[in-house]
Design a protein around this motif. Structure first.
Motif, PDB file in Angstrom:
ATOM      1  N   LEU A 197      55.597 -80.548  13.616  1.00  0.00           N
ATOM      2  CA  LEU A 197      55.078 -81.916  13.472  1.00  0.00           C
ATOM      3  C   LEU A 197      53.652 -81.882  12.959  1.00  0.00           C
ATOM      4  CD1 LEU A 197      56.490 -83.643  16.670  1.00  0.00           C
ATOM      5  CD2 LEU A 197      57.152 -84.091  14.301  1.00  0.00           C
ATOM      6  N   GLU A 198      52.837 -80.915  13.434  1.00  0.00           N
ATOM      7  CA  GLU A 198      51.474 -80.810  12.954  1.00  0.00           C
ATOM      8  C   GLU A 198      51.453 -80.440  11.468  1.00  0.00           C
ATOM      9  OE1 GLU A 198      48.508 -81.369  14.219  1.00  0.00           O
ATOM     10  OE2 GLU A 198      49.369 -82.113  16.117  1.00  0.00           O
ATOM     11  N   LYS A 201      52.157 -83.464   9.400  1.00  0.00           N
ATOM     12  CA  LYS A 201      51.037 -84.409   9.307  1.00  0.00           C
ATOM     13  C   LYS A 201      50.093 -84.033   8.160  1.00  0.00           C
ATOM     14  CE  LYS A 201      50.828 -85.856  14.114  1.00  0.00           C
ATOM     15  NZ  LYS A 201      49.999 -85.878  15.335  1.00  0.00           N
ATOM     16  N   ASN A 208      56.517 -78.962  18.023  1.00  0.00           N
ATOM     17  CA  ASN A 208      55.168 -79.517  17.931  1.00  0.00           C
ATOM     18  C   ASN A 208      54.420 -78.942  16.744  1.00  0.00           C
ATOM     19  OD1 ASN A 208      55.422 -81.177  20.172  1.00  0.00           O
ATOM     20  ND2 ASN A 208      54.829 -79.536  21.591  1.00  0.00           N
ATOM     21  N   GLU A 209      54.593 -77.620  16.516  1.00  0.00           N
ATOM     22  CA  GLU A 209      53.940 -76.987  15.384  1.00  0.00           C
ATOM     23  C   GLU A 209      54.451 -77.558  14.065  1.00  0.00           C
ATOM     24  OE1 GLU A 209      54.657 -72.853  15.845  1.00  0.00           O
ATOM     25  OE2 GLU A 209      53.209 -72.584  17.509  1.00  0.00           O
ATOM     26  N   SER A 255      60.443 -76.617  22.132  1.00  0.00           N
ATOM     27  CA  SER A 255      59.539 -77.759  22.112  1.00  0.00           C
ATOM     28  C   SER A 255      58.204 -77.374  21.504  1.00  0.00           C
ATOM     29  CB  SER A 255      59.334 -78.296  23.541  1.00  0.00           C
ATOM     30  OG  SER A 255      58.732 -77.302  24.343  1.00  0.00           O
ATOM     31  N   LEU A 256      57.726 -76.131  21.741  1.00  0.00           N
ATOM     32  CA  LEU A 256      56.476 -75.684  21.145  1.00  0.00           C
ATOM     33  C   LEU A 256      56.597 -75.590  19.624  1.00  0.00           C
ATOM     34  CD1 LEU A 256      55.436 -72.907  23.716  1.00  0.00           C
ATOM     35  CD2 LEU A 256      54.338 -75.125  23.374  1.00  0.00           C
TER      36      LEU A 256
END
Length: 329
Positions: A299-300, A303, A296-297, A292-293
């Motif tokens: 996804l950043e 962006k 998230n990375e 999950s970590l």
């Protein structure tokens, strides 16, 4: 001696006056006895005529309406009496009329009284026989009075004996009157009874007040007597019964689950009793957290990519608009 003309006239006048008086007497007597009027016969049967004689009057409602014309013995218990009644009275005499024998005053002659019937009925016809009623005779009354006098004499002698015993102080009544100690005891007893009666009256009054207060709805019994409260209590008892049944089912299920856990059945038993399975679950959770970590990375990073940067900006603007709308509301 030859009578003079004046003497003959006087004699003739005397005879004429005497004859007229005789004729008038016969007329009045005959009229009284209904000899010259228009009459019809009426009969009645009595058990005792009580000295009734021929020529005695017959009265209807207190009015002389005829006379007795015949008395004949039928047998030892029945005597037939024939009466001559004025024709004008017959329409007023009903068939339910009753004939009785009475006296004209205290010491007068015996007469027949015809009493009108209470109910309406047809008029009587000439030659009919009407009902009779035998009243109490004077002899019977005198015999009854004689017996009453004897009884009164016996009662008087008994009363004299009782009064003598009372005066001598014998018997219960004599003791009550003569014995002063007994009278005082009786007086005290009556006094105590009076006090007891007053206490009983007060107790009954209190009991009545208590019973009346029980009818009040503010009391517990008064509330229980209220039908609405009774229905609510009934519903509560039913709900408690249902709840207790459900609790029993839950307890039974818990007992079954605990038994299954103890017997090595189900995932809980494995989790609690198998350490290898627990270590595997821990490593799996660690790997999930690391994944999950990393996600998230990624996804950043996406962006900031120039290809997807516009997409993410549009989403942020849409979120800001929704937040402003919610704040305005």
């Amino acid at each position: 001696m030859e009578k003079t003309t004046s003497q003959k006239l006087r004699l003739g006048l005397f005879v004429i006056i005497g004859l007229l008086l005789f004729i008038l007497a016969v007329y009045f007597i005959g009229d009284k006895q209904q000899m010259f009027g228009k009459t019809n016969q009426l009969s009645a049967v009595f058990s005792n005529v009580s000295g009734l004689q021929l020529g005695n009057n017959v009265r209807y409602s207190g009015i002389n309406v005829g006379t007795v014309r015949g008395i004949a013995m039928i047998n030892d218990t029945a005597i037939r009496v024939d009466m001559l009644i004025d024709k004008t009275i017959f329409p007023h005499i009903r068939k339910n009329a009753i004939a009785t024998i009475g006296s004209d005053g205290l010491v007068g002659n015996m007469i027949i009284n015809i009493i009108p019937g209470k109910e309406k009925a047809t008029s009587i016809s000439p030659g009919d026989e009407i009902r009779t009623l035998s009243r109490i005779r004077t002899d019977d009354m005198l015999n009854t009075l004689g017996k009453t006098n004897k009884n009164a004499a016996l009662l008087t002698s008994d009363l004299l004996k009782i009064t003598n015993e009372i005066n001598q102080g014998t018997g219960t009544v004599g003791l009550l009157i003569k014995d002063s100690n007994l009278a005082n005891d009786l007086k005290q007893t009556v006094h105590y009874l009076k006090i007891t009666g007053q206490g009983s009256s007060e107790s009954i009054t209190k009991i009545n007040r208590l019973i009346s207060s029980l009818e009040n709805k503010d009391n517990v019994i008064g509330v229980l007597k209220d039908t609405a409260v009774a229905n609510n209590l009934k519903k509560i008892v039913l709900n408690l019964k249902q709840t207790s049944t459900q609790i029993d089912n839950v307890v039974n299920n818990l007992d079954t689950t605990i038994v299954n856990i103890k017997n090595g059945k189900g995932a809980v038993n494995y989790l609690s009793n198998d350490p290898e399975l627990v270590r595997k679950i821990d490593s799996t959770m660690t790997n999930v957290n690391e994944a999950s970590l990393r996600l998230n990375e990624n996804l950043e990073a996406l962006k900031h990519n120039f290809l997807l940067r516009g997409y993410f900006r549009k989403q942020e603007k849409a979120k800001l608009k929704e937040q402003k709308k919610e704040e305005q509301k």
